[in-house]
Design a protein around this motif. Structure first.
Motif, PDB file in Angstrom:
ATOM      1  N   SER A  36       3.776 -17.625  -4.186  1.00 21.73           N
ATOM      2  CA  SER A  36       4.327 -17.350  -2.891  1.00 21.73           C
ATOM      3  C   SER A  36       4.578 -15.783  -2.779  1.00 21.73           C
ATOM      4  CB  SER A  36       5.640 -17.882  -2.648  1.00 21.73           C
ATOM      5  OG  SER A  36       6.680 -17.377  -3.910  1.00 21.73           O
ATOM      6  N   THR A  37       4.835 -14.837  -3.778  1.00 21.65           N
ATOM      7  CA  THR A  37       4.843 -13.554  -3.571  1.00 21.65           C
ATOM      8  C   THR A  37       3.565 -12.694  -3.151  1.00 21.65           C
ATOM      9  OG1 THR A  37       6.563 -13.407  -5.232  1.00 21.65           O
ATOM     10  CG2 THR A  37       5.538 -11.347  -4.747  1.00 21.65           C
ATOM     11  N   VAL A  38       2.474 -13.336  -3.661  1.00 30.61           N
ATOM     12  CA  VAL A  38       1.092 -12.749  -3.564  1.00 30.61           C
ATOM     13  C   VAL A  38       0.726 -13.038  -2.121  1.00 30.61           C
ATOM     14  CG1 VAL A  38      -1.323 -13.654  -3.855  1.00 30.61           C
ATOM     15  CG2 VAL A  38      -0.036 -13.093  -5.927  1.00 30.61           C
ATOM     16  N   SER A  39       1.279 -14.414  -1.489  1.00 33.13           N
ATOM     17  CA  SER A  39       1.035 -14.727  -0.178  1.00 33.13           C
ATOM     18  C   SER A  39       1.616 -13.778   0.811  1.00 33.13           C
ATOM     19  CB  SER A  39       1.328 -16.062   0.201  1.00 33.13           C
ATOM     20  OG  SER A  39       1.346 -16.444   1.489  1.00 33.13           O
ATOM     21  N   ARG A  40       3.035 -13.561   0.492  1.00 37.84           N
ATOM     22  CA  ARG A  40       3.894 -12.297   1.273  1.00 37.84           C
ATOM     23  C   ARG A  40       3.077 -11.179   1.339  1.00 37.84           C
ATOM     24  NH1 ARG A  40       8.738 -12.414  -1.436  1.00 37.84           N
ATOM     25  NH2 ARG A  40       8.203 -14.238  -2.742  1.00 37.84           N
ATOM     26  N   MET A  41       2.560 -10.696   0.114  1.00 32.33           N
ATOM     27  CA  MET A  41       1.972  -9.372  -0.240  1.00 32.33           C
ATOM     28  C   MET A  41       0.594  -9.119   0.752  1.00 32.33           C
ATOM     29  SD  MET A  41       2.540  -8.578  -4.011  1.00 32.33           S
ATOM     30  CE  MET A  41       2.181  -7.041  -3.981  1.00 32.33           C
ATOM     31  N   ARG A  42      -0.153 -10.572   0.763  1.00 37.98           N
ATOM     32  CA  ARG A  42      -1.316 -10.626   1.716  1.00 37.98           C
ATOM     33  C   ARG A  42      -0.707 -10.404   3.193  1.00 37.98           C
ATOM     34  NH1 ARG A  42      -3.483 -14.691  -0.664  1.00 37.98           N
ATOM     35  NH2 ARG A  42      -4.770 -13.641  -2.110  1.00 37.98           N
ATOM     36  N   THR A  43       0.097 -11.157   3.469  1.00 34.54           N
ATOM     37  CA  THR A  43       0.205 -11.149   4.811  1.00 34.54           C
ATOM     38  C   THR A  43       1.034  -9.795   5.358  1.00 34.54           C
ATOM     39  OG1 THR A  43       1.300 -13.360   4.809  1.00 34.54           O
ATOM     40  CG2 THR A  43       2.220 -12.116   6.565  1.00 34.54           C
ATOM     41  N   ALA A  44       1.487  -9.019   4.240  1.00 34.73           N
ATOM     42  CA  ALA A  44       2.094  -7.792   4.612  1.00 34.73           C
ATOM     43  C   ALA A  44       0.844  -6.763   4.779  1.00 34.73           C
ATOM     44  CB  ALA A  44       2.965  -7.289   3.577  1.00 34.73           C
ATOM     45  N   GLY A  45      -0.254  -6.918   4.308  1.00 34.16           N
ATOM     46  CA  GLY A  45      -1.414  -5.967   4.443  1.00 34.16           C
ATOM     47  C   GLY A  45      -1.953  -5.677   3.215  1.00 34.16           C
ATOM     48  N   CYS A  46      -1.613  -6.117   1.921  1.00 31.19           N
ATOM     49  CA  CYS A  46      -2.026  -5.637   0.742  1.00 31.19           C
ATOM     50  C   CYS A  46      -3.613  -6.282   0.238  1.00 31.19           C
ATOM     51  CB  CYS A  46      -1.057  -5.946  -0.377  1.00 31.19           C
ATOM     52  SG  CYS A  46       0.469  -5.376  -0.265  1.00 31.19           S
ATOM     53  N   ASP A  47      -4.244  -5.255  -0.177  1.00 30.56           N
ATOM     54  CA  ASP A  47      -5.886  -5.655  -0.323  1.00 30.56           C
ATOM     55  C   ASP A  47      -6.372  -4.659  -0.860  1.00 30.56           C
ATOM     56  OD1 ASP A  47      -8.116  -7.407  -0.372  1.00 30.56           O
ATOM     57  OD2 ASP A  47      -8.710  -6.210   1.473  1.00 30.56           O
ATOM     58  N   PRO A  48      -6.885  -5.085  -2.339  1.00 28.37           N
ATOM     59  CA  PRO A  48      -6.704  -6.124  -2.956  1.00 28.37           C
ATOM     60  C   PRO A  48      -5.455  -6.366  -3.666  1.00 28.37           C
ATOM     61  CG  PRO A  48      -7.869  -4.651  -4.452  1.00 28.37           C
ATOM     62  CD  PRO A  48      -7.488  -3.890  -3.231  1.00 28.37           C
ATOM     63  N   ILE A  49      -4.989  -7.488  -4.307  1.00 22.88           N
ATOM     64  CA  ILE A  49      -3.695  -7.556  -4.942  1.00 22.88           C
ATOM     65  C   ILE A  49      -4.267  -7.744  -6.342  1.00 22.88           C
ATOM     66  CG2 ILE A  49      -1.849  -9.123  -5.333  1.00 22.88           C
ATOM     67  CD1 ILE A  49      -2.261  -9.852  -2.292  1.00 22.88           C
ATOM     68  N   LEU A  50      -3.260  -7.243  -7.384  1.00 20.62           N
ATOM     69  CA  LEU A  50      -3.489  -7.231  -8.974  1.00 20.62           C
ATOM     70  C   LEU A  50      -1.973  -7.695  -9.050  1.00 20.62           C
ATOM     71  CD1 LEU A  50      -4.469  -4.268  -7.703  1.00 20.62           C
ATOM     72  CD2 LEU A  50      -5.198  -3.926  -9.946  1.00 20.62           C
ATOM     73  N   VAL A  51      -2.393  -8.507 -10.249  1.00 23.89           N
ATOM     74  CA  VAL A  51      -1.076  -9.510 -10.816  1.00 23.89           C
ATOM     75  C   VAL A  51      -1.241  -9.141 -12.140  1.00 23.89           C
ATOM     76  CG1 VAL A  51       0.064 -11.593 -11.146  1.00 23.89           C
ATOM     77  CG2 VAL A  51      -1.002 -11.012  -8.966  1.00 23.89           C
ATOM     78  N   VAL A  52       0.000  -8.573 -12.795  1.00 22.56           N
ATOM     79  CA  VAL A  52      -0.022  -8.308 -14.320  1.00 22.56           C
ATOM     80  C   VAL A  52       0.776  -9.439 -14.873  1.00 22.56           C
ATOM     81  CG1 VAL A  52       0.743  -6.567 -16.132  1.00 22.56           C
ATOM     82  CG2 VAL A  52       0.114  -5.931 -14.144  1.00 22.56           C
ATOM     83  N   ILE A  53      -0.120 -10.132 -15.839  1.00 25.92           N
ATOM     84  CA  ILE A  53       0.667 -11.200 -16.410  1.00 25.92           C
ATOM     85  C   ILE A  53       0.783 -10.984 -17.926  1.00 25.92           C
ATOM     86  CG2 ILE A  53      -0.075 -12.761 -14.605  1.00 25.92           C
ATOM     87  CD1 ILE A  53      -2.376 -13.817 -16.209  1.00 25.92           C
ATOM     88  N   GLY A  54       1.680 -11.922 -18.534  1.00 27.94           N
ATOM     89  CA  GLY A  54       1.619 -11.642 -20.136  1.00 27.94           C
ATOM     90  C   GLY A  54       2.265 -12.935 -20.653  1.00 27.94           C
ATOM     91  N   ALA A  55       3.591 -13.368 -20.376  1.00 27.39           N
ATOM     92  CA  ALA A  55       4.041 -14.373 -21.023  1.00 27.39           C
ATOM     93  C   ALA A  55       3.524 -15.868 -20.231  1.00 27.39           C
ATOM     94  CB  ALA A  55       5.360 -14.683 -20.839  1.00 27.39           C
TER      95      ALA A  55
END
Length: 203
Positions: A36-55
């Motif tokens: 859902s956060t990725v979706s909101r960031m995309r709607t806000a105009g972010c491109d591309p989107i990087l997601v840092v994951i770990g656990a």
């Protein structure tokens, strides 16, 4: 003139020990917070989107949209700083290089797309005073962060001129708060359109 890109950086590597599971996987099972956060960031105009994951990296990665750039941080357990550093390094390698980076945390479900867009649009609107270099509203020197009734929060907007200097200051779980304060980040009031409270425990 074509608007330069504002990339998105979502920090979603934590184990969520107080919450009881990685907060990237919290929320609606059909659309957990990382989605859902990725979706909101995309709607806000972010491109591309990087997601840092770990656990739970495999489980989180499996939920991400295919057009998201997933970055596995092997040092995620050392604190947020290592994830932010990894994201800044990866952003600097994007081609073409974005003019700025919108940084979000995964445990802020109350931060709306409208709030994020308000911060993203600073790149166009030239509203951040001395944090812009010269008269160019597309400056890579932009530095701004959300303000919730006097308390700083996310999202944070980092012009690319700040990426390397900020990365050099990061350690432990401190994030970029000291850097933003020392460099006079513009504060963007968002309390009317968003709730910036981080969710640490289940209701």
């Amino acid at each position: 003139m074509r608007r330069p890109r504002v990339a998105g950086l979502l920090l979603a590597a934590g184990a969520g020990r107080r919450y009881g599971l990685p907060k990237a996987l919290a929320g609606d099972p059909a659309a957990p917070w990382v989605v859902s956060t990725v979706s909101r960031m995309r709607t806000a105009g972010c491109d591309p989107i990087l997601v840092v994951i770990g656990a739970a990296a495999d489980a989180v990665s499996a939920r991400l949209p295919v057009d998201v750039i997933a970055l596995v941080n092997p040092e995620w357990a050392t604190g947020m700083a290592s994830s932010l550093r990894a994201g800044l390094i990866a952003a600097a390698r994007l081609q073409p290089e974005p003019v700025a980076l919108l940084v979000m945390l995964v445990d802020l479900p109350g931060v709306t797309a409208a709030a994020m867009a308000t911060v993203v649009n600073l790149v166009d609107d030239n509203l951040v005073g001395d944090n812009l270099a010269g008269d160019n509203p597309f400056s890579a020197g932009v530095l701004a962060q959300a303000d919730y009734d006097g308390s700083p929060g996310h999202p944070v907007l980092l012009g690319r001129d700040h990426w390397a200097p900020l990365a050099g200051t990061l350690s432990g779980d401190a994030g970029g708060r000291e850097y933003l304060s020392a460099h006079g980040a513009a504060r963007v009031p968002l309390a009317r359109v968003a709730d910036g409270t981080d969710v640490d425990r289940r209701a």
